[in-house]
Write a protein that holds these residues in place. Structure first.
Motif, PDB file in Angstrom:
ATOM      1  N   GLY A 140      -5.702  -7.007  -0.722  1.00  0.00           N
ATOM      2  CA  GLY A 140      -4.105  -6.447  -0.385  1.00  0.00           C
ATOM      3  C   GLY A 140      -4.343  -5.471   0.430  1.00  0.00           C
ATOM      4  O   GLY A 140      -3.537  -4.923   1.704  1.00  0.00           O
ATOM      5  N   GLN A 141      -4.484  -3.758  -0.037  1.00  0.00           N
ATOM      6  CA  GLN A 141      -4.727  -2.929   0.592  1.00  0.00           C
ATOM      7  C   GLN A 141      -5.179  -2.514   2.371  1.00  0.00           C
ATOM      8  O   GLN A 141      -4.577  -2.239   2.642  1.00  0.00           O
ATOM      9  CB  GLN A 141      -4.840  -2.035  -0.277  1.00  0.00           C
ATOM     10  N   GLN A 142      -6.531  -3.585   1.900  1.00  0.00           N
ATOM     11  CA  GLN A 142      -7.003  -4.095   3.455  1.00  0.00           C
ATOM     12  C   GLN A 142      -5.983  -4.290   4.389  1.00  0.00           C
ATOM     13  O   GLN A 142      -6.229  -3.125   5.805  1.00  0.00           O
ATOM     14  CB  GLN A 142      -8.610  -4.412   3.478  1.00  0.00           C
ATOM     15  N   ALA A 143      -5.660  -5.516   3.837  1.00  0.00           N
ATOM     16  CA  ALA A 143      -4.311  -6.067   4.714  1.00  0.00           C
ATOM     17  C   ALA A 143      -3.274  -5.533   4.992  1.00  0.00           C
ATOM     18  O   ALA A 143      -3.039  -5.322   6.380  1.00  0.00           O
ATOM     19  CB  ALA A 143      -4.232  -6.968   3.896  1.00  0.00           C
ATOM     20  N   LEU A 144      -2.528  -4.413   4.156  1.00  0.00           N
ATOM     21  CA  LEU A 144      -1.545  -3.671   4.432  1.00  0.00           C
ATOM     22  C   LEU A 144      -1.800  -2.584   5.553  1.00  0.00           C
ATOM     23  O   LEU A 144      -0.866  -2.383   6.480  1.00  0.00           O
ATOM     24  CB  LEU A 144      -0.918  -3.176   3.087  1.00  0.00           C
TER      25      LEU A 144
ATOM     26  N   SER B 184      -1.749   6.147   5.347  1.00  0.00           N
ATOM     27  CA  SER B 184      -2.433   5.197   4.240  1.00  0.00           C
ATOM     28  C   SER B 184      -2.740   5.694   3.061  1.00  0.00           C
ATOM     29  O   SER B 184      -3.645   5.139   2.065  1.00  0.00           O
ATOM     30  CB  SER B 184      -3.801   4.390   5.229  1.00  0.00           C
ATOM     31  N   GLN B 185      -2.287   6.779   2.716  1.00  0.00           N
ATOM     32  CA  GLN B 185      -2.413   7.444   1.973  1.00  0.00           C
ATOM     33  C   GLN B 185      -1.621   7.287   0.607  1.00  0.00           C
ATOM     34  O   GLN B 185       0.219   6.870   0.656  1.00  0.00           O
ATOM     35  CB  GLN B 185      -2.297   8.949   1.883  1.00  0.00           C
ATOM     36  N   ASN B 186      -2.335   7.116  -0.388  1.00  0.00           N
ATOM     37  CA  ASN B 186      -1.719   6.462  -1.606  1.00  0.00           C
ATOM     38  C   ASN B 186      -0.875   5.293  -1.229  1.00  0.00           C
ATOM     39  O   ASN B 186       0.496   5.249  -1.215  1.00  0.00           O
ATOM     40  CB  ASN B 186      -0.303   7.658  -1.820  1.00  0.00           C
ATOM     41  N   MET B 187      -1.187   4.328  -0.911  1.00  0.00           N
ATOM     42  CA  MET B 187      -0.744   3.630  -0.478  1.00  0.00           C
ATOM     43  C   MET B 187      -0.572   2.711  -1.394  1.00  0.00           C
ATOM     44  O   MET B 187      -1.658   2.304  -2.759  1.00  0.00           O
ATOM     45  CB  MET B 187      -1.709   2.184   0.660  1.00  0.00           C
ATOM     46  N   LYS B 188       0.892   1.884  -2.140  1.00  0.00           N
ATOM     47  CA  LYS B 188       1.430   0.781  -3.152  1.00  0.00           C
ATOM     48  C   LYS B 188       0.040  -0.235  -2.932  1.00  0.00           C
ATOM     49  O   LYS B 188      -1.239  -0.634  -2.237  1.00  0.00           O
ATOM     50  CB  LYS B 188       2.262   0.663  -2.596  1.00  0.00           C
ATOM     51  N   VAL B 189      -0.537  -0.533  -3.776  1.00  0.00           N
ATOM     52  CA  VAL B 189      -0.980  -2.033  -4.311  1.00  0.00           C
ATOM     53  C   VAL B 189      -0.404  -3.396  -4.087  1.00  0.00           C
ATOM     54  O   VAL B 189       0.705  -3.625  -5.167  1.00  0.00           O
ATOM     55  CB  VAL B 189      -2.068  -1.504  -5.553  1.00  0.00           C
TER      56      VAL B 189
ATOM     57  N   THR C  13       1.304  -6.775  -3.904  1.00  0.00           N
ATOM     58  CA  THR C  13       1.446  -8.110  -5.622  1.00  0.00           C
ATOM     59  C   THR C  13       0.692  -9.044  -4.958  1.00  0.00           C
ATOM     60  O   THR C  13       0.961  -9.534  -3.397  1.00  0.00           O
ATOM     61  CB  THR C  13       2.597  -7.774  -5.699  1.00  0.00           C
ATOM     62  N   LEU C  14      -0.361 -10.285  -5.719  1.00  0.00           N
ATOM     63  CA  LEU C  14      -0.523 -10.963  -5.358  1.00  0.00           C
ATOM     64  C   LEU C  14       0.944 -12.245  -4.241  1.00  0.00           C
ATOM     65  O   LEU C  14       1.202 -12.677  -3.857  1.00  0.00           O
ATOM     66  CB  LEU C  14      -0.559 -12.402  -6.675  1.00  0.00           C
ATOM     67  N   ALA C  15       2.255 -11.818  -5.306  1.00  0.00           N
ATOM     68  CA  ALA C  15       3.328 -12.823  -3.945  1.00  0.00           C
ATOM     69  C   ALA C  15       3.559 -12.092  -3.025  1.00  0.00           C
ATOM     70  O   ALA C  15       4.316 -12.549  -1.775  1.00  0.00           O
ATOM     71  CB  ALA C  15       4.874 -11.873  -4.868  1.00  0.00           C
ATOM     72  N   ASP C  16       3.325 -11.044  -2.869  1.00  0.00           N
ATOM     73  CA  ASP C  16       3.630  -9.606  -1.454  1.00  0.00           C
ATOM     74  C   ASP C  16       2.333 -10.753  -0.529  1.00  0.00           C
ATOM     75  O   ASP C  16       2.052 -10.312   1.034  1.00  0.00           O
ATOM     76  CB  ASP C  16       2.906  -8.574  -0.780  1.00  0.00           C
TER      77      ASP C  16
END
Length: 174
Positions: free
Chosen positions: A40-44, A100-105, A107-110
């Motif tokens: 998810g972080q990669q996609a974000l 992209s530092q301290n990026m939130k993870v 959720t599956l809902a996202d």
């Protein structure tokens, strides 16, 4: 690389990524290899990198020239940009840049939202690439956090490679 080839490249790389992400198990959206970003972080991250480009391309080009200047060298080809990016990545030694530092993870809902936004932003970039003049593609420059100032044509080609780079990482390690 002409505009149509760039548009096709953006479409190809984003379609491959989105297809892989849609087929990838939902459980891995919130996990990744030890010490690495989640799927998810990669996609974000990819979404966070394309949105500012689209925003910049929506601005009047004279404002961009005023703010960042104009190109003082010929445009590099795709392979030269990829090579330079790989060199810069090695020099950065895994450093993560501000956005992209301290990026939130996410959720599956996202997940659906992020994938839809990625597709939408990709289509926007394709549209904007077709509409911008060749002169502006080659003379207007934009800043890149790792690569420095780049002509718009180069930064759009880099964006296609950036998607490919992350898709390859996901396929190999996730």
């Amino acid at each position: 690389m002409d505009k149509e080839a760039i548009v096709d490249l953006i479409e190809e790389k984003n379609s491959e990524l989105i297809s892989w992400l849609e087929k990838h198990p939902d459980e891995s959206w919130t996990s990744g290899p030890e010490g690495k970003w989640t799927t998810g972080q990669q996609a974000l991250h990819l979404l966070q990198s394309i949105k500012p480009l689209n925003n910049a391309l929506s601005m009047p080009k004279y404002l961009l020239r005023f703010k960042f200047g104009k190109a003082n060298r010929p445009v590099r080809d795709y392979d030269a940009i990829v090579k330079r990016y790989q060199e810069r990545l090695q020099d950065a030694k895994g450093k993560t840049f501000k956005g992209s530092q301290n990026m939130k993870v996410p959720t599956l809902a996202d997940k659906n939202y992020i994938l839809n936004r990625l597709q939408t932003e990709s289509k926007k970039l394709q549209y904007k690439t077709k509409k911008i003049s060749d002169k502006n593609l080659d003379t207007v420059i934009l800043p890149h956090p790792l690569m420095g100032k780049m002509p718009v044509r180069e930064i759009i080609m880099w964006t296609a490679h950036h998607v490919e780079h992350h898709a390859k990482t996901l396929k190999e390690k996730y």
